[in-house]
Design a protein around this motif. Structure first.
Motif, short mmCIF file in Angstrom:
data_model
loop_
_atom_site.label_atom_id
_atom_site.label_comp_id
_atom_site.label_asym_id
_atom_site.label_seq_id
_atom_site.Cartn_x
_atom_site.Cartn_y
_atom_site.Cartn_z
N ASP A 6 -31.76 -0.11 -26.92
CA ASP A 6 -32.83 0.69 -26.32
C ASP A 6 -33.67 -0.18 -25.38
O ASP A 6 -34.13 -1.23 -25.75
CB ASP A 6 -33.70 1.24 -27.45
CG ASP A 6 -34.76 2.18 -26.99
OD1 ASP A 6 -34.93 2.37 -25.77
OD2 ASP A 6 -35.45 2.74 -27.86
N ASP A 7 -33.87 0.28 -24.13
CA ASP A 7 -34.65 -0.49 -23.16
C ASP A 7 -36.12 -0.62 -23.55
O ASP A 7 -36.82 -1.50 -23.07
CB ASP A 7 -34.56 0.14 -21.77
CG ASP A 7 -33.16 -0.02 -21.19
OD1 ASP A 7 -32.43 -0.91 -21.62
OD2 ASP A 7 -32.82 0.77 -20.28
N ASP A 8 -36.62 0.27 -24.41
CA ASP A 8 -38.02 0.24 -24.82
C ASP A 8 -38.29 -0.74 -25.96
O ASP A 8 -39.43 -1.03 -26.28
CB ASP A 8 -38.49 1.63 -25.24
CG ASP A 8 -38.50 2.60 -24.07
OD1 ASP A 8 -38.73 2.15 -22.93
OD2 ASP A 8 -38.28 3.79 -24.31
N CYS A 9 -37.26 -1.26 -26.55
CA CYS A 9 -37.39 -2.16 -27.70
C CYS A 9 -37.73 -3.56 -27.22
O CYS A 9 -37.08 -4.13 -26.34
CB CYS A 9 -36.08 -2.16 -28.49
SG CYS A 9 -35.98 -3.38 -29.79
N ARG A 10 -38.76 -4.16 -27.82
CA ARG A 10 -39.20 -5.50 -27.45
C ARG A 10 -38.09 -6.53 -27.67
O ARG A 10 -37.88 -7.42 -26.84
CB ARG A 10 -40.42 -5.87 -28.27
CG ARG A 10 -41.03 -7.18 -27.90
CD ARG A 10 -42.22 -7.55 -28.74
NE ARG A 10 -42.96 -6.36 -29.16
CZ ARG A 10 -44.03 -6.37 -29.92
NH1 ARG A 10 -44.50 -7.50 -30.37
NH2 ARG A 10 -44.64 -5.26 -30.26
N CYS B 168 -34.87 -5.98 -27.65
CA CYS B 168 -33.83 -5.75 -26.63
C CYS B 168 -34.24 -6.41 -25.31
O CYS B 168 -33.44 -7.09 -24.68
CB CYS B 168 -33.61 -4.26 -26.40
SG CYS B 168 -32.74 -3.41 -27.72
N ARG B 169 -35.47 -6.19 -24.91
CA ARG B 169 -35.95 -6.77 -23.65
C ARG B 169 -35.92 -8.29 -23.69
O ARG B 169 -35.67 -8.94 -22.68
CB ARG B 169 -37.37 -6.29 -23.34
CG ARG B 169 -37.45 -4.84 -22.93
CD ARG B 169 -38.81 -4.47 -22.36
NE ARG B 169 -39.94 -4.85 -23.20
CZ ARG B 169 -40.55 -4.06 -24.08
NH1 ARG B 169 -40.14 -2.83 -24.24
NH2 ARG B 169 -41.57 -4.51 -24.78
N HIS C 158 -31.16 -1.70 -34.74
CA HIS C 158 -32.13 -0.61 -34.82
C HIS C 158 -31.95 0.23 -36.08
O HIS C 158 -32.73 1.14 -36.33
CB HIS C 158 -32.01 0.30 -33.59
CG HIS C 158 -32.39 -0.39 -32.34
ND1 HIS C 158 -31.76 -0.15 -31.15
CD2 HIS C 158 -33.32 -1.33 -32.08
CE1 HIS C 158 -32.29 -0.90 -30.21
NE2 HIS C 158 -33.24 -1.64 -30.75
#
Length: 65
Positions: A2-6, A8-9, A16
């Motif tokens: 997920d691009d919104d996950c810290r 992941c970024r 998850h």
């Protein structure tokens, strides 16, 4: 991922899914293809929370001694 996950970024290895801790068995994850306890999980529960009875088996053996 997920691009919104810290995580992941930041490019961190993580999952998850929710890790389920068992008394008598290795941990398992709710996500398909997860390496289980090897990856970091934001959520974890004891197996009793999902209806597993392996803790009952362990206490019955301990009570018999």
């Amino acid at each position: 991922m997920d691009d919104d996950c810290r995580a992941c970024r930041a490019g961190l290895d993580h999952c998850h899914g929710t890790l389920i801790h068992h008394v008598l068995h290795a941990g398992e994850c709710t996500e398909d293809g997860c390496a289980g306890e090897v990856l970091a999980h934001a959520f974890a529960v004891d197996c009793e929370a999902v209806g597993c009875r392996c803790a009952d088996t362990g206490s019955a053996v301990a009570g018999a001694a």
